[in-house]
Scaffold this active site. Structure first.
Site, PDB file in Angstrom:
ATOM      1  N   LYS A  13       0.832  -1.209   0.000  1.00 20.41           N
ATOM      2  CA  LYS A  13       0.000   0.000   0.000  1.00 20.41           C
ATOM      3  C   LYS A  13       0.865   1.257   0.000  1.00 20.41           C
ATOM      4  O   LYS A  13       0.626   2.173  -0.773  1.00 20.41           O
ATOM      5  CB  LYS A  13      -0.921   0.028   1.236  1.00 20.41           C
ATOM      6  N   ARG A  88      -9.567   1.783   8.775  1.00 20.07           N
ATOM      7  CA  ARG A  88      -9.079   0.438   9.031  1.00 20.07           C
ATOM      8  C   ARG A  88     -10.041  -0.364   9.908  1.00 20.07           C
ATOM      9  O   ARG A  88      -9.761  -1.507  10.235  1.00 20.07           O
ATOM     10  CB  ARG A  88      -7.763   0.586   9.782  1.00 20.07           C
ATOM     11  N   ARG A 127      12.033  -6.610   4.982  1.00 22.16           N
ATOM     12  CA  ARG A 127      12.069  -5.245   5.530  1.00 22.16           C
ATOM     13  C   ARG A 127      12.609  -5.243   6.960  1.00 22.16           C
ATOM     14  O   ARG A 127      13.309  -4.317   7.361  1.00 22.16           O
ATOM     15  CB  ARG A 127      10.680  -4.620   5.487  1.00 22.16           C
ATOM     16  N   ARG A 133      12.029  -2.240  11.311  1.00 20.96           N
ATOM     17  CA  ARG A 133      10.807  -1.621  11.857  1.00 20.96           C
ATOM     18  C   ARG A 133      10.328  -2.445  13.039  1.00 20.96           C
ATOM     19  O   ARG A 133      10.281  -3.671  12.971  1.00 20.96           O
ATOM     20  CB  ARG A 133       9.731  -1.553  10.754  1.00 20.96           C
ATOM     21  N   ARG A 144      -0.465  -8.906  13.357  1.00 19.82           N
ATOM     22  CA  ARG A 144      -1.020  -7.841  12.502  1.00 19.82           C
ATOM     23  C   ARG A 144      -1.933  -8.438  11.431  1.00 19.82           C
ATOM     24  O   ARG A 144      -2.963  -7.864  11.083  1.00 19.82           O
ATOM     25  CB  ARG A 144       0.107  -7.031  11.860  1.00 19.82           C
TER      26      ARG A 144
HETATM   27  P1  AP5 Z   1       4.800  -1.495   1.821  1.00 19.49           P
HETATM   28  O1  AP5 Z   1       4.560  -0.681   0.606  1.00 19.49           O
HETATM   29  O2  AP5 Z   1       5.330  -0.817   3.026  1.00 19.49           O
HETATM   30  O3  AP5 Z   1       3.459  -2.281   2.208  1.00 19.49           O
HETATM   31  P2  AP5 Z   1       2.280  -1.825   3.130  1.00 19.49           P
HETATM   32  O4  AP5 Z   1       1.059  -2.514   2.629  1.00 19.49           O
HETATM   33  O5  AP5 Z   1       2.229  -0.339   3.240  1.00 19.49           O
HETATM   34  O6  AP5 Z   1       2.754  -2.509   4.467  1.00 19.49           O
HETATM   35  P3  AP5 Z   1       2.903  -1.958   5.929  1.00 19.49           P
HETATM   36  O7  AP5 Z   1       3.548  -3.052   6.709  1.00 19.49           O
HETATM   37  O8  AP5 Z   1       3.560  -0.624   5.981  1.00 19.49           O
HETATM   38  O9  AP5 Z   1       1.367  -1.796   6.269  1.00 19.49           O
HETATM   39  P4  AP5 Z   1       0.623  -1.846   7.576  1.00 19.49           P
HETATM   40  O10 AP5 Z   1      -0.744  -1.560   7.089  1.00 19.49           O
HETATM   41  O11 AP5 Z   1       0.770  -3.044   8.412  1.00 19.49           O
HETATM   42  O12 AP5 Z   1       1.381  -0.721   8.420  1.00 19.49           O
HETATM   43  P5  AP5 Z   1       1.050   0.813   8.688  1.00 19.49           P
HETATM   44  O13 AP5 Z   1       2.326   1.520   8.630  1.00 19.49           O
HETATM   45  O14 AP5 Z   1      -0.080   1.302   7.896  1.00 19.49           O
HETATM   46  O15 AP5 Z   1       5.712  -2.732   1.416  1.00 19.49           O
HETATM   47  C1  AP5 Z   1       6.157  -3.669   2.378  1.00 19.49           C
HETATM   48  C2  AP5 Z   1       7.526  -4.228   1.931  1.00 19.49           C
HETATM   49  O16 AP5 Z   1       7.349  -4.930   0.705  1.00 19.49           O
HETATM   50  C3  AP5 Z   1       8.551  -3.124   1.645  1.00 19.49           C
HETATM   51  O17 AP5 Z   1       9.823  -3.594   2.006  1.00 19.49           O
HETATM   52  C4  AP5 Z   1       8.462  -2.923   0.128  1.00 19.49           C
HETATM   53  O18 AP5 Z   1       9.649  -2.442  -0.430  1.00 19.49           O
HETATM   54  C5  AP5 Z   1       8.122  -4.337  -0.334  1.00 19.49           C
HETATM   55  N1  AP5 Z   1       7.273  -4.357  -1.547  1.00 19.49           N
HETATM   56  C6  AP5 Z   1       6.278  -3.503  -1.885  1.00 19.49           C
HETATM   57  N2  AP5 Z   1       5.719  -3.877  -3.062  1.00 19.49           N
HETATM   58  C7  AP5 Z   1       6.378  -4.993  -3.461  1.00 19.49           C
HETATM   59  C8  AP5 Z   1       6.262  -5.850  -4.597  1.00 19.49           C
HETATM   60  N3  AP5 Z   1       5.349  -5.640  -5.557  1.00 19.49           N
HETATM   61  N4  AP5 Z   1       7.092  -6.922  -4.687  1.00 19.49           N
HETATM   62  C9  AP5 Z   1       8.036  -7.171  -3.721  1.00 19.49           C
HETATM   63  N5  AP5 Z   1       8.208  -6.379  -2.616  1.00 19.49           N
HETATM   64  C10 AP5 Z   1       7.372  -5.299  -2.492  1.00 19.49           C
HETATM   65  O19 AP5 Z   1       0.527   0.720  10.201  1.00 19.49           O
HETATM   66  C11 AP5 Z   1       1.408   0.380  11.265  1.00 19.49           C
HETATM   67  C12 AP5 Z   1       0.650   0.394  12.569  1.00 19.49           C
HETATM   68  O20 AP5 Z   1       0.120   1.702  12.811  1.00 19.49           O
HETATM   69  C13 AP5 Z   1      -0.567  -0.526  12.650  1.00 19.49           C
HETATM   70  O21 AP5 Z   1      -0.213  -1.850  12.999  1.00 19.49           O
HETATM   71  C14 AP5 Z   1      -1.379   0.162  13.740  1.00 19.49           C
HETATM   72  O22 AP5 Z   1      -0.846  -0.101  15.002  1.00 19.49           O
HETATM   73  C15 AP5 Z   1      -1.161   1.620  13.431  1.00 19.49           C
HETATM   74  N6  AP5 Z   1      -2.169   2.150  12.503  1.00 19.49           N
HETATM   75  C16 AP5 Z   1      -1.948   2.622  11.236  1.00 19.49           C
HETATM   76  N7  AP5 Z   1      -3.097   3.026  10.688  1.00 19.49           N
HETATM   77  C17 AP5 Z   1      -4.065   2.830  11.627  1.00 19.49           C
HETATM   78  C18 AP5 Z   1      -5.463   3.041  11.635  1.00 19.49           C
HETATM   79  N8  AP5 Z   1      -6.114   3.563  10.569  1.00 19.49           N
HETATM   80  N9  AP5 Z   1      -6.151   2.709  12.745  1.00 19.49           N
HETATM   81  C19 AP5 Z   1      -5.517   2.205  13.835  1.00 19.49           C
HETATM   82  N10 AP5 Z   1      -4.200   1.962  13.889  1.00 19.49           N
HETATM   83  C20 AP5 Z   1      -3.469   2.281  12.781  1.00 19.49           C
END
Ligand code: AP5
Length: 209
Positions: A13, A88, A127, A133, A144
């Site tokens: 994402k 979310r 990652r 992270r 998660r």
């Molecule tokens: P990346 O692009 O970072 O993927 P992502 O879907 O954004 O994954 P995240 O782990 O960042 O998402 P998340 O939703 O768990 O975390 P968030 O930060 O939102 O890619 C991941 C990896 O894959 C990278 O190394 C990238 O280079 C690689 N990659 C990408 N595309 C690829 C491809 N096509 N092929 C191969 N490799 C690829 O949230 C973190 C925390 O914040 C949550 O757990 C929660 O505690 C809190 N939080 C955030 N939003 C909320 C909310 N709305 N409500 C409540 N708590 C929240």
């Protein structure tokens, strides 16, 4: 244009949101990044959020809704936004929907990133090695994923019923996935320009199952 990205951790994402936002010159509102900035700054919000994030749990709805509200207002006034990781939960989705309906600016599309668990675990293990992270340890990632299934996946049906859900194949080279999304969004923009505010038929019911 107002677009939401939904998907499990590691689905890509953040990677794709940055590219889409740059391409269309839109704001990217990524709640994970915003929360990590709050944690790094040592703010009260950050201190509250940290314990939830380190466990892989969601930060309470009211905290996240309050944090995003002004950003969404500003981005909307400037032409639209890409929401990355927000809403979310159903409570967040309802709050966002009420806000948007009251202003006549509903979400255009919700893109669901589809990807298998093995690929997610491999990506996040990579990652964890490269960036360290705090929530990318394997056990936390598995938690998660459970949180995604129980609290976020219900949004798939929510947006499908609204007729704005579109599935994205999130496996494959990053550039190919970007191309897939940009083609969809350009087509959507073209349809919106030529067909008024009607929803495109292909979006309706695309999320069945
Ligand atoms: P990346 O692009 O970072 O993927 P992502 O879907 O954004 O994954 P995240 O782990 O960042 O998402 P998340 O939703 O768990 O975390 P968030 O930060 O939102 O890619 C991941 C990896 O894959 C990278 O190394 C990238 O280079 C690689 N990659 C990408 N595309 C690829 C491809 N096509 N092929 C191969 N490799 C690829 O949230 C973190 C925390 O914040 C949550 O757990 C929660 O505690 C809190 N939080 C955030 N939003 C909320 C909310 N709305 N409500 C409540 N708590 C929240």
């Amino acid at each position: 244009m107002r677009v939401l990205l939904i998907g499990p951790p590691g689905a890509g994402k953040g990677t794709q949101a940055a590219r889409i936002a740059a391409h269309f010159d839109l704001a990217r509102i990524a709640t994970g990044d915003l929360l990590r900035q709050e944690v790094a700054s040592g703010s009260e919000l950050g201190r509250t959020a940290k314990a939830y994030m380190d466990r892989g749990d969601l930060v309470p709805d009211e905290v996240v809704i309050a944090m995003t509200r002004e950003r969404v207002v500003k981005a909307n006034a400037e032409g639209g936004y890409i929401l990355d990781g927000y809403p979310r939960t159903l409570a967040q989705a309802e709050a966002a929907h009420r806000w948007a309906e009251a202003r006549g600016v509903p979400l255009d599309l919700a893109l669901l990133f589809e990807i298998g668990t093995d690929e997610l675990l491999a990506r996040l293990a990579g990652r964890a090695r490269e960036e360290g992270r705090s929530d990318d340890a394997e056990e936390t990632v598995r938690h998660r994923l459970e949180v995604f299934r129980s609290q976020t996946h219900p949004l798939v049906d929510y947006y499908r019923r609204r007729g704005i859900l579109v599935r994205i194949d999130a496996v494959g080279p990053v550039d190919a996935i970007t191309e897939q999304i940009l083609a969809l969004l350009h087509w959507y923009k073209f349809k919106a320009l030529t067909a008024g505010a009607d929803r495109p038929e292909w979006a309706i019911g695309q999320g069945d199952g």
